[in-house]
Scaffold this active site. Structure first.
Site, PDB file in Angstrom:
ATOM      1  N   ASN A  95       0.854  -1.187   0.000  1.00  0.00           N
ATOM      2  CA  ASN A  95       0.000   0.000   0.000  1.00  0.00           C
ATOM      3  C   ASN A  95       0.900   1.251   0.000  1.00  0.00           C
ATOM      4  O   ASN A  95       1.704   1.433   0.919  1.00  0.00           O
ATOM      5  CB  ASN A  95      -0.901  -0.049   1.250  1.00  0.00           C
ATOM      6  CG  ASN A  95      -1.799   1.162   1.355  1.00  0.00           C
ATOM      7  OD1 ASN A  95      -1.361   2.286   1.144  1.00  0.00           O
ATOM      8  ND2 ASN A  95      -3.054   0.948   1.716  1.00  0.00           N
ATOM      9  N   HIS A 103       1.012   6.274   1.816  1.00  0.00           N
ATOM     10  CA  HIS A 103       1.748   7.263   2.605  1.00  0.00           C
ATOM     11  C   HIS A 103       2.937   7.871   1.877  1.00  0.00           C
ATOM     12  O   HIS A 103       3.529   8.833   2.358  1.00  0.00           O
ATOM     13  CB  HIS A 103       2.104   6.681   3.971  1.00  0.00           C
ATOM     14  CG  HIS A 103       0.840   6.404   4.750  1.00  0.00           C
ATOM     15  ND1 HIS A 103      -0.102   7.379   4.976  1.00  0.00           N
ATOM     16  CD2 HIS A 103       0.333   5.259   5.265  1.00  0.00           C
ATOM     17  CE1 HIS A 103      -1.130   6.851   5.631  1.00  0.00           C
ATOM     18  NE2 HIS A 103      -0.895   5.561   5.810  1.00  0.00           N
ATOM     19  N   ARG A 160       3.848  18.845   0.990  1.00  0.00           N
ATOM     20  CA  ARG A 160       4.432  20.016   0.325  1.00  0.00           C
ATOM     21  C   ARG A 160       3.729  20.418  -0.957  1.00  0.00           C
ATOM     22  O   ARG A 160       4.068  21.435  -1.549  1.00  0.00           O
ATOM     23  CB  ARG A 160       5.906  19.725  -0.012  1.00  0.00           C
ATOM     24  CG  ARG A 160       6.838  19.838   1.153  1.00  0.00           C
ATOM     25  CD  ARG A 160       6.984  21.311   1.535  1.00  0.00           C
ATOM     26  NE  ARG A 160       7.725  21.463   2.767  1.00  0.00           N
ATOM     27  CZ  ARG A 160       9.032  21.693   2.833  1.00  0.00           C
ATOM     28  NH1 ARG A 160       9.750  21.760   1.737  1.00  0.00           N
ATOM     29  NH2 ARG A 160       9.618  21.850   3.996  1.00  0.00           N
ATOM     30  N   HIS A 165      -5.597   3.616  -1.565  1.00  0.00           N
ATOM     31  CA  HIS A 165      -6.914   3.983  -1.023  1.00  0.00           C
ATOM     32  C   HIS A 165      -7.258   5.393  -1.493  1.00  0.00           C
ATOM     33  O   HIS A 165      -6.617   6.365  -1.083  1.00  0.00           O
ATOM     34  CB  HIS A 165      -6.839   3.921   0.511  1.00  0.00           C
ATOM     35  CG  HIS A 165      -8.157   4.147   1.195  1.00  0.00           C
ATOM     36  ND1 HIS A 165      -8.322   4.000   2.550  1.00  0.00           N
ATOM     37  CD2 HIS A 165      -9.380   4.503   0.715  1.00  0.00           C
ATOM     38  CE1 HIS A 165      -9.576   4.252   2.883  1.00  0.00           C
ATOM     39  NE2 HIS A 165     -10.236   4.571   1.782  1.00  0.00           N
ATOM     40  N   ARG A 167      -9.435   8.082  -0.918  1.00  0.00           N
ATOM     41  CA  ARG A 167     -10.420   8.526   0.080  1.00  0.00           C
ATOM     42  C   ARG A 167     -11.278   9.660  -0.463  1.00  0.00           C
ATOM     43  O   ARG A 167     -10.848  10.431  -1.316  1.00  0.00           O
ATOM     44  CB  ARG A 167      -9.689   9.017   1.334  1.00  0.00           C
ATOM     45  CG  ARG A 167      -9.202   7.894   2.220  1.00  0.00           C
ATOM     46  CD  ARG A 167      -8.534   8.459   3.471  1.00  0.00           C
ATOM     47  NE  ARG A 167      -8.339   7.423   4.461  1.00  0.00           N
ATOM     48  CZ  ARG A 167      -9.200   7.141   5.438  1.00  0.00           C
ATOM     49  NH1 ARG A 167     -10.298   7.855   5.590  1.00  0.00           N
ATOM     50  NH2 ARG A 167      -8.953   6.183   6.284  1.00  0.00           N
ATOM     51  N   ARG A 224      -7.031  12.759   0.920  1.00  0.00           N
ATOM     52  CA  ARG A 224      -5.968  13.243   1.814  1.00  0.00           C
ATOM     53  C   ARG A 224      -4.590  12.733   1.408  1.00  0.00           C
ATOM     54  O   ARG A 224      -3.588  13.320   1.767  1.00  0.00           O
ATOM     55  CB  ARG A 224      -6.271  12.870   3.268  1.00  0.00           C
ATOM     56  CG  ARG A 224      -6.134  11.401   3.548  1.00  0.00           C
ATOM     57  CD  ARG A 224      -6.330  11.083   5.017  1.00  0.00           C
ATOM     58  NE  ARG A 224      -7.690  11.346   5.454  1.00  0.00           N
ATOM     59  CZ  ARG A 224      -8.197  10.828   6.575  1.00  0.00           C
ATOM     60  NH1 ARG A 224      -7.453  10.059   7.350  1.00  0.00           N
ATOM     61  NH2 ARG A 224      -9.439  11.059   6.919  1.00  0.00           N
ATOM     62  N   GLU A 251      -8.608   0.535  -2.791  1.00  0.00           N
ATOM     63  CA  GLU A 251      -9.422   0.584  -1.567  1.00  0.00           C
ATOM     64  C   GLU A 251     -10.369   1.759  -1.691  1.00  0.00           C
ATOM     65  O   GLU A 251      -9.954   2.854  -2.080  1.00  0.00           O
ATOM     66  CB  GLU A 251      -8.534   0.772  -0.337  1.00  0.00           C
ATOM     67  CG  GLU A 251      -7.780  -0.463   0.044  1.00  0.00           C
ATOM     68  CD  GLU A 251      -6.901  -0.214   1.248  1.00  0.00           C
ATOM     69  OE1 GLU A 251      -6.998   0.856   1.870  1.00  0.00           O
ATOM     70  OE2 GLU A 251      -6.099  -1.088   1.554  1.00  0.00           O
ATOM     71  N   THR A 271      -8.137   3.557   8.613  1.00  0.00           N
ATOM     72  CA  THR A 271      -9.375   2.771   8.629  1.00  0.00           C
ATOM     73  C   THR A 271      -9.463   2.044   9.966  1.00  0.00           C
ATOM     74  O   THR A 271      -8.763   1.063  10.190  1.00  0.00           O
ATOM     75  CB  THR A 271      -9.377   1.775   7.457  1.00  0.00           C
ATOM     76  OG1 THR A 271      -9.002   2.483   6.280  1.00  0.00           O
ATOM     77  CG2 THR A 271     -10.748   1.166   7.264  1.00  0.00           C
ATOM     78  N   GLU A 317     -11.115  -9.304   3.448  1.00  0.00           N
ATOM     79  CA  GLU A 317      -9.819  -8.952   4.025  1.00  0.00           C
ATOM     80  C   GLU A 317     -10.049  -8.765   5.520  1.00  0.00           C
ATOM     81  O   GLU A 317     -10.863  -7.934   5.929  1.00  0.00           O
ATOM     82  CB  GLU A 317      -9.248  -7.680   3.397  1.00  0.00           C
ATOM     83  CG  GLU A 317      -7.886  -7.327   4.002  1.00  0.00           C
ATOM     84  CD  GLU A 317      -7.112  -6.312   3.185  1.00  0.00           C
ATOM     85  OE1 GLU A 317      -7.218  -6.315   1.938  1.00  0.00           O
ATOM     86  OE2 GLU A 317      -6.388  -5.513   3.803  1.00  0.00           O
ATOM     87  N   HIS A 363      -3.605  -4.489   7.947  1.00  0.00           N
ATOM     88  CA  HIS A 363      -3.680  -3.321   8.836  1.00  0.00           C
ATOM     89  C   HIS A 363      -2.744  -3.479  10.028  1.00  0.00           C
ATOM     90  O   HIS A 363      -2.898  -4.404  10.824  1.00  0.00           O
ATOM     91  CB  HIS A 363      -5.089  -3.009   9.333  1.00  0.00           C
ATOM     92  CG  HIS A 363      -5.258  -1.527   9.573  1.00  0.00           C
ATOM     93  ND1 HIS A 363      -4.794  -0.910  10.695  1.00  0.00           N
ATOM     94  CD2 HIS A 363      -5.761  -0.540   8.786  1.00  0.00           C
ATOM     95  CE1 HIS A 363      -5.041   0.391  10.608  1.00  0.00           C
ATOM     96  NE2 HIS A 363      -5.613   0.637   9.457  1.00  0.00           N
TER      97      HIS A 363
END
Ligand code: PXP
Length: 260
Positions: A12, A15, A23, A48, A50, A54, A75, A106, A156, A199
């Site tokens: 994933n 991040h 920035r 993901h 969202r 974000r 996701e 999540t 999952e 997770h």
């Protein structure tokens, strides 16, 4: 000793986008991270999208779909907007997750049992578009049965509570949570569902859970991207692949949970 299916690693890359968005601009690019992860042994990439964008944004998923050489797992919440995006994008897979704006990540599983009527159309529409649907749920029998009832081929299992208990050193809670995962995975497999998990996983918890032969895919993000700051993404993905392979090698070993 029986041979078990290999366990896939979905990386994933959300991040990477979190850092980029701190920035603005294009650096670091989640697509570049996905390509490095794949070259280092990831079997697929998870992102993901969202509602509040974000981290991952629409352009990221479009470029991931176009350029990565392995399956994309999107996701998403089961909203009309996201179902529409998924139907246009046609990722290999979609994992439906609960989404609350105020959450940092999540936080819990989807309440499939309580929202059958709301979720069934999304599962049906995505499936009709050729997308393999999974539902992100706690390892609860009612949720697992409901997932099958509304036609999802994959679940999952949310491993967050187990990983939190392990990290806190709470052995009793960790054992109870792990037992719940073992029982849930066995039930899901017995009713014909494919079982994934994810997770909060790190090297140790991924190695442990990889020993459950009914689980065929782990989706891991935050830990890998965090470790990549120290060791580089390619090295960290290779180390995770090795941890999972060590775990899988224990599947079915005499006395292991998985052999029972
Ligand atoms: N699987 C699902 C369904 C998720 O929502 C997440 C978090 O985005 C993950 C796996 C990965 O969790 P983590 O980032 O804690 O490894």
């Amino acid at each position: 000793m029986p041979e078990f299916l290999p366990i896939r690693l979905g990386v994933n890359i959300d991040h990477v986008a979190t850092v980029r968005n701190a920035r603005g601009g294009r650096h670091p690019d989640p697509l570049g991270a996905a390509q490095i992860a794949i070259a280092a042994g990831a079997d697929g990439i998870t992102a993901h999208l969202r509602e509040d964008r974000r981290h991952i944004v629409d352009d990221d998923v479009a470029r991931l779909k176009e350029y990565i050489a392995k399956p994309l797992n999107l996701e998403m919440a089961a909203t009309a907007e996201m179902v529409g995006i998924a139907k246009n994008l046609r990722p290999h897979a979609a994992c439906i997750v609960p989404e609350r704006r105020a959450e940092r990540t999540t936080e819990g599983g989807l309440d499939v049992a309580g929202q059958r009527d709301a979720l069934r159309p999304a599962v049906g529409e995505l499936t009709a578009s050729g997308i393999r649907v999974s539902l992100f749920i706690a390892a609860e029998p009612a949720q697992i049965e409901a997932a099958r009832t509304i036609g999802a081929p994959v679940i999952e299992i949310h491993t967050g509570a187990w990983c939190d208990a392990v990290a806190a050193g709470n052995n009793a809670a960790a054992t109870a949570e792990f037992d719940r995962i073992v029982r849930g995975a066995a039930l899901a497999k017995s009713i014909g569902l494919e079982v994934h998990a994810g997770h909060g996983l790190d090297f140790a918890t991924a190695e442990t859970i990889a020993a459950l032969p009914g689980i065929v895919e782990l989706n891991i993000g935050h830990f890998l991207i965090g470790e990549a700051i120290f060791d580089g993404l390619a090295a960290v993905v290779r180390a995770m692949r090795a941890a999972m392979d060590r775990g899988r090698a224990k599947a079915g070993a005499p006395g292991s949970r998985a052999s029972r």
